[in-house]
Design an enzyme around this catalytic site. Structure first.
Site, PDB file in Angstrom:
ATOM      1  N   THR A  18       0.814  -1.214   0.000  1.00 21.48           N
ATOM      2  CA  THR A  18       0.000   0.000   0.000  1.00 21.48           C
ATOM      3  C   THR A  18       0.846   1.263   0.000  1.00 21.48           C
ATOM      4  OG1 THR A  18      -1.863  -1.088   1.101  1.00 21.48           O
ATOM      5  CG2 THR A  18      -1.719   1.295   1.320  1.00 21.48           C
ATOM      6  N   THR A  96       1.140  -4.312   4.310  1.00 22.04           N
ATOM      7  CA  THR A  96       0.874  -4.660   5.706  1.00 22.04           C
ATOM      8  C   THR A  96       0.142  -5.990   5.862  1.00 22.04           C
ATOM      9  OG1 THR A  96      -1.218  -3.433   5.709  1.00 22.04           O
ATOM     10  CG2 THR A  96       0.774  -2.235   6.363  1.00 22.04           C
ATOM     11  N   ASP A  97      -0.434  -6.527   4.779  1.00 17.45           N
ATOM     12  CA  ASP A  97      -1.170  -7.787   4.895  1.00 17.45           C
ATOM     13  C   ASP A  97      -0.318  -8.890   5.507  1.00 17.45           C
ATOM     14  OD1 ASP A  97      -3.465  -6.720   3.859  1.00 17.45           O
ATOM     15  OD2 ASP A  97      -3.298  -7.660   1.889  1.00 17.45           O
TER      16      ASP A  97
END
Length: 341
Positions: A18, A96-97
């Site tokens: 992201t 960040t997943d």
């Protein structure tokens, strides 16, 4: 290549995520397109840090598409670059997943003098309140700090500093998504400096052996009413298994014969699905309790959550570790150096 400047030098490595996403011209949905250089250009305050910065655009993937092979290749490359003495710290930016998983993987695979800090963003750069620039600035500050040396791989997010073995993504959208349920943050970045308040109780020893052996490790979550039929089928297809059990490491009693049989063939680790706390060893004694599972040959994960336990088991099996090596490694890695699983 060796560093020339007396100022600290930090290498910023871009993996995508992201923090590096821009809207598509066709549907407006975010996709990773920005390079590491692009990320730095959005943080003019880096000029005030008295840090020299180099960049490496390693890949451009969403966090969900990163693989163990990606992280192994990155760790090897950074290790080799560190031996040249070209930098004093490393910042890895990514999605960040999977950040809580890749940071722990890096702690198992990367061993060098330079501190390694992982960060990312919850909001893409083109959105109001984008957090990527602030997270990158804080991460560079920590990576350049002498206080970060010897702490292992760190995660920096929202001006907080976390141990990679304890960090957990606890919210799907909040900019304050990262926490450490058992310990809290190790410190924070305040007025442009690292304020360290604690150090990790245990730092995993990086694996010396190459990950040359194929190994498929499954993760199965205990849930109310599951009779274990799907679990039995899955166990036949893997080289190792992590069970995310209830509470302190409990499973339905109907699972016990299935897990006992599997544990005779492959390493089976049980962790807590709660995301905080530890598995126990002898507090409960009913069928499917932690004491029962240990007596059946399973291995407790201690304070390691199921995701990190799966990565530790995968790395061990791919490096050729046998059953006793797996058991011995999980004893301290799952809790503290004084722990026994």
């Amino acid at each position: 290549m060796t560093k020339q400047s007396p100022r600290p030098t930090v290498l910023v490595v871009g993996l995508g995520g992201t923090i590096a996403m821009t809207p598509s011209a066709t549907d407006g949905a975010a996709r990773p397109t920005l390079s590491a250089e692009d990320l730095l250009a959005a943080v003019p305050q880096l000029a005030d840090t008295d840090v020299d910065i180099k960049t490496l655009s390693f890949t451009a993937k969403p966090g969900a598409s990163l693989t163990l092979d990606d992280i192994e290749e990155l760790a090897s490359r950074l290790w080799a670059m560190d031996s040249e003495g070209a930098f004093d710290g490393i910042v890895v930016t990514q999605g960040t997943d999977t950040l809580e998983e890749t940071s722990y993987l890096l702690s198992l695979l990367y061993e060098a003098k330079a501190p390694l800090v992982v960060t990312g963003a919850m909001r893409a750069p083109y959105l109001a309140g984008a957090d990527g620039p602030a997270n990158l600035l804080a991460a560079v500050t920590v990576a350049a700090s002498p206080q970060a040396c010897g702490l292992g791989v760190l995660v920096v997010f929202n001006d907080q500093v976390f141990d990679a073995a304890r960090v957990h993504k606890s919210h799907s959208t909040s900019t304050n998504a990262f926490t450490a349920p058992d310990t809290g943050p190790l410190g924070s970045v305040v007025e442009g400096r690292l304020r360290l308040l604690a150090t990790p109780a245990h730092k995993p020893l990086p694996m010396a052996a190459a990950l040359t052996r194929p190994a498929r490790v499954g993760l199965y979550v205990a849930s109310l009413g599951d009779d274990g039929a799907l679990l039995a089928s899955l166990l036949d297809q893997v080289d190792g298994m992590v069970i995310a059990g209830f509470g302190v490491g409990h499973v339905p009693e109907t699972w016990v014969p299935i897990l006992q049989k599997a544990a005779q063939r492959i390493p089976v680790v049980f962790a807590s699905r709660t995301g905080g706390g530890t598995t126990l060893t002898h507090a409960y004694g009913f069928d499917g309790s932690e004491k029962d599972l240990l007596s059946c040959g399973l291995i407790g994960a201690g304070h390691l959550d199921p995701y990190k336990a799966r990565h530790l088991l995968t790395v061990l099996l791919r490096s050729g570790a046998g059953r006793e090596k797996v058991r011995a490694t999980f004893a301290p890695a799952g809790s503290t150096s004084e722990g026994r699983g």
